[in-house]
Design an enzyme around this catalytic site. Structure first.
Site, PDB file in Angstrom:
ATOM      1  N   ASN A  32       1.264  -1.417   0.120  1.00 10.39           N
ATOM      2  CA  ASN A  32      -0.498  -0.136  -0.441  1.00 10.39           C
ATOM      3  C   ASN A  32       0.875   1.478   0.126  1.00 10.39           C
ATOM      4  OD1 ASN A  32      -2.526  -1.649  -0.017  1.00 10.39           O
ATOM      5  ND2 ASN A  32      -2.933  -1.410   2.515  1.00 10.39           N
ATOM      6  N   ARG A  36     -10.811  -4.241 -14.928  1.00 11.52           N
ATOM      7  CA  ARG A  36      -9.284  -4.884 -13.930  1.00 11.52           C
ATOM      8  C   ARG A  36      -9.524  -6.829 -14.026  1.00 11.52           C
ATOM      9  NH1 ARG A  36      -6.143  -1.684 -12.157  1.00 11.52           N
ATOM     10  NH2 ARG A  36      -7.364   0.063 -10.132  1.00 11.52           N
ATOM     11  N   HIS A  71     -15.288   2.368 -15.352  1.00 15.09           N
ATOM     12  CA  HIS A  71     -15.708   1.810 -13.705  1.00 15.09           C
ATOM     13  C   HIS A  71     -16.638   1.035 -14.039  1.00 15.09           C
ATOM     14  CE1 HIS A  71     -14.324   1.384  -9.338  1.00 15.09           C
ATOM     15  NE2 HIS A  71     -13.738   1.170  -9.948  1.00 15.09           N
ATOM     16  N   TYR A  76     -12.567 -10.432  -2.061  1.00 13.91           N
ATOM     17  CA  TYR A  76     -12.964  -8.685  -2.780  1.00 13.91           C
ATOM     18  C   TYR A  76     -14.820  -9.566  -1.970  1.00 13.91           C
ATOM     19  CZ  TYR A  76      -9.175  -6.473  -4.478  1.00 13.91           C
ATOM     20  OH  TYR A  76      -8.079  -5.714  -4.477  1.00 13.91           O
ATOM     21  N   ARG A 102     -14.566   1.781   4.699  1.00 16.14           N
ATOM     22  CA  ARG A 102     -13.472   1.431   4.530  1.00 16.14           C
ATOM     23  C   ARG A 102     -11.567   2.453   4.305  1.00 16.14           C
ATOM     24  NH1 ARG A 102     -12.186  -1.293  -0.388  1.00 16.14           N
ATOM     25  NH2 ARG A 102      -9.953   0.145  -0.836  1.00 16.14           N
ATOM     26  N   HIS A 155     -15.507  -3.550  -0.157  1.00 13.12           N
ATOM     27  CA  HIS A 155     -15.385  -3.069  -1.425  1.00 13.12           C
ATOM     28  C   HIS A 155     -16.115  -3.078  -2.049  1.00 13.12           C
ATOM     29  CE1 HIS A 155     -13.831  -3.290  -6.037  1.00 13.12           C
ATOM     30  NE2 HIS A 155     -13.045  -2.608  -5.401  1.00 13.12           N
TER      31      HIS A 155
END
Length: 709
Positions: A55, A388, A448, A481, A577, A605
């Protein structure tokens, strides 16, 4: 809700917003808390240590690099919280350095001793037996030495290029005549950072008869053999260093003739982004550090002095060990659809909306949906967005199969999905080879949204089927996720999705949709109106209630609307989150707003938006967080869950258990810090994710589906 000047003046004050970057660092602090949680099994803590550093690497590559670009461009505007780029960098370093020290101290004092207690040893070379040293040296000669390239630095040879996140040695070599020179040797990234000794040396040797697992750092092995790289010279000193480069290069899409070619060029340029961070071993001498600082064109402020092995993200390799007693109890997603022999997935969707909750429920039905559509002779067309994709994607395989079967297949592959560009380019080309209509996205926008549309010829005419999701079509992340996906044949939703695909593949100025809200078209205004409806209900003597579950809350306009709702008496719970720029529980500002964050076994997520609506409850799922980029610079889709049974499941089993979690939940304070939400005396312990694992295990024979209205 219209944003008047008075409204802006009322809430747009620096003290009413947390800084975006510092809020993200607080999220990574929650990851650090998991890494140092003594109640977690050892290898789970190792996993979180790796995640913490991964991260942080991305944070410096993207966010810190952006601030440094602003400073270079002499942009000194303050962010909405009142900090200049220079102020933000200073506060970032003040926050990061103690966190890094804490996790390294924990690694040395707690993790390494616990690993040893469990017969896992990360050894120094001098701790090994002569037989082990001999075996490692043979491995070095055969496998490592051939790929090492010593690079000299002198008047005739410029300072060598150093790749992003690569680990290197800065070396001082001395000639027989006493002359000293600087050299660099890169530790090859194609080899594992930790070398498992029993996988390298003769397994039948006497030293390998114990049950212990031994590792050495590859850098230690290279360092012990450095003189082989400089025959006739002496490697006097060698110290490790690691750089982080700016990888967030700006893409001028409106000036490009070919977006794919432009993205490929940007991937190449990314390798040469400016250096934003230099990590060095704590014992590196000043003269060597000065050499690096000067030639990397940075300052001492960009240097992180590390007391330990650099790049601890690589310890994730330890998590691959087959030692179940050092990990969480294994969990396998439950089968989520039981299709009768006389049925197919389309007949099931015709009868009822079907909600899937990953990773608790299997992602297989989503793959099967594409698979069945690719092979069903009655299917005429398939349209899908891919953000993705992942490697070895079965979904792409079935889309190719569908195109080869002469079905109409149109796929939007988002080439601008950060760090997935190369993978997406590869799949885009494979799809094109098969005859799929591939679109790369819209100029100035990332796509997205997560949508699949199947058009099928049936006895009563052509019918459409849709899958909408909060997460990507990626079979790997679907195991890690938490996301929600909805199958529906609702005619209005299907019509909306058809029109969104027309917007993506053609030209459209459409501003209204039947049931979906779409960014950047109308999502912001829709949300402001829905929040305002709760305010008006309270003003009319009713009750106002909002529950939002999302990854990030950053958009100042939405935050201001939530402040207004709070001050008008609307009760608001936010389950965020990651980044949260809203200040909760502040007198006169947000007394009715509570913010909870859950960091646990799975990455939270899913985006869920609940509106009480005077008892006529509405729940929307979305691909979008409440950030400026999601509302203004991305194509996003928000869709309703209309079936009461499905809404009840989301409200009771997801949202309410998140809010009742007293094991992994943290409460955001008005100071910007998070504290654990510990159970009071009368409360039973509740871990939201563990609760859902048990819930779906009990209900696996009755998947979450419902008869349509």
């Amino acid at each position: 809700m219209k944003l008047t000047k008075e409204y802006i003046k009322k809430y747009f004050k620096s003290e009413n917003f947390f800084n975006r970057e510092l809020s993200w660092l607080e999220f990574n602090r929650r990851v650090l808390e998991e890494a140092t949680n003594p109640n977690l099994p050892l290898l789970e803590r190792v996993k979180f240590i790796s995640i913490f550093f991964s991260n942080l690497d991305e944070f410096y590559m993207i966010r810190v690099s952006g601030l440094k670009e602003q400073i270079r461009a002499k942009v000194f505007e303050t962010s909405i919280d009142g900090l200049t780029p220079i102020d933000q960098l200073a506060k970032i370093e003040e926050t990061v350095q103690p966190m890094v020290k804490q996790i390294y101290d924990y690694w040395h004092t707690i993790v390494l001793p616990e690993l040893r207690k469990n017969n896992i040893f990360i050894c120094d070379i001098n701790e090994l037996s002569e037989e082990e040293k001999k075996g490692l040296n043979q491995y070095f000669l055969k496998e490592i030495y051939p790929v090492l390239t010593p690079l000299a630095f002198d008047p005739g040879r410029p300072f060598p290029y150093i790749s992003n996140l690569s680990l290197s040695f800065a070396i001082l070599v001395k000639k027989p005549n006493g002359e000293k020179h600087f050299a660099r040797v890169k530790i090859p990234s194609i080899l594992p950072r930790l070398l498992r000794i029993d996988h390298i040396i003769d397994k039948n040797s006497s030293s390998q008869q114990s049950n212990s697992i031994k590792y050495v750092w590859i850098g230690d092995l290279i360092k012990s053999n450095l003189n082989m790289l400089f025959p006739g010279l002496d490697a006097v000193e060698a110290y490790r260093f690691r750089i982080t480069r700016n990888t967030d290069l700006e893409i001028q899409e409106d000036e490009a003739d070919d977006l794919l070619q432009l993205i490929e060029e940007n991937i190449r340029l990314r390798k040469f982004g400016s250096v934003v961070r230099l990590e060095v071993e704590s014992n590196m001498p000043d003269y060597m550090l000065d050499t690096l600082v000067e030639n990397l064109e940075i300052t001492r402020n960009d240097v992180h002095i590390i007391d330990g092995n650099l790049g601890l993200a690589d310890v994730m390799i330890l998590y691959d060990l087959s030692l179940p007693h050092l990990k969480d109890k294994p969990f396998y997603p439950v089968p989520s659809l039981n299709i009768e022999e006389e049925e197919n997935i389309f007949s099931m969707i015709s009868k009822r909306d079907i909600l899937l909750h990953h990773p608790y429920e299997s992602f297989t039905p989503v793959v099967d949906f594409i698979k069945e559509a690719s092979r069903d002779p009655d299917v005429l067309a398939i349209k899908q967005t891919l953000y993705r994709i992942g490697q070895n994607s079965p979904i792409v395989k079935y889309l190719i199969e569908a195109a080869e079967s002469k079905k109409q297949v149109a796929v939007l592959v988002e080439l601008k999905a950060r760090f997935d560009e190369e993978n997406n380019i590869y799949w885009a080309r494979e799809l094109e080879k098969a005859g799929v209509h591939v679109v790369y996205g819209l100029v100035g926008l990332k796509t997205h949204a997560k949508m699949t549309l199947v058009v099928r010829k049936e006895l009563d005419g052509v019918k459409r089927y849709v899958h909408l999701s909060t997460g990507n079509y990626n079979t790997s992340t679907a195991k890690l996720y938490t996301d929600l996906g909805l199958f529906t044949a609702d005619e209005e939703i299907c019509a909306d999705v058809s029109e969104i695909f027309n917007y993506l593949t053609g030209y459209s100025e459409q501003k209204k949709y039947r049931k979906l809200s779409v960014a950047p078209v109308n999502k912001r205004q829709t949300f402001l109106e829905l929040i305002n409806r709760e305010i008006q209900n309270v003003k009319s003597g009713g009750k106002g209630r909002l529950i939002f579950k999302l990854n990030s809350l950053v958009d100042p306009v939405i935050i201001a609307a939530l402040y207004e709702a709070s001050n008008q008496g609307v009760k608001i719970d936010l389950i965020v989150r990651g980044i949260c720029c809203l200040v909760p529980q502040a007198p006169g500002l947000s007394e009715n707003i509570r913010v909870v964050s859950i960091v646990g076994r799975f990455l939270e997520h899913s985006r869920i938006y609940y509106f009480y609506n005077n008892g006529q409850e509405e729940i929307y799922l979305s691909s979008a967080d409440l950030m400026q980029r999601n509302l203004d610079r991305r194509v996003e889709v928000t869709f309703p869950v209309e079936n009461p049974q499905l809404r009840k499941f989301i409200k009771e089993e997801i949202l309410k258990t998140c809010l009742r979690d007293n094991q992994k939940a943290r409460i955001l304070l008005p100071t910007g810090k998070y504290v654990f939400y510990h159970p009071v005396y009368t409360e039973k312990p509740l871990n939201h994710q563990e609760y859902l694992i048990k819930y779906v295990s009990k209900k696996h024979k009755k998947p979450i589906r419902a008869k349509n209205k």
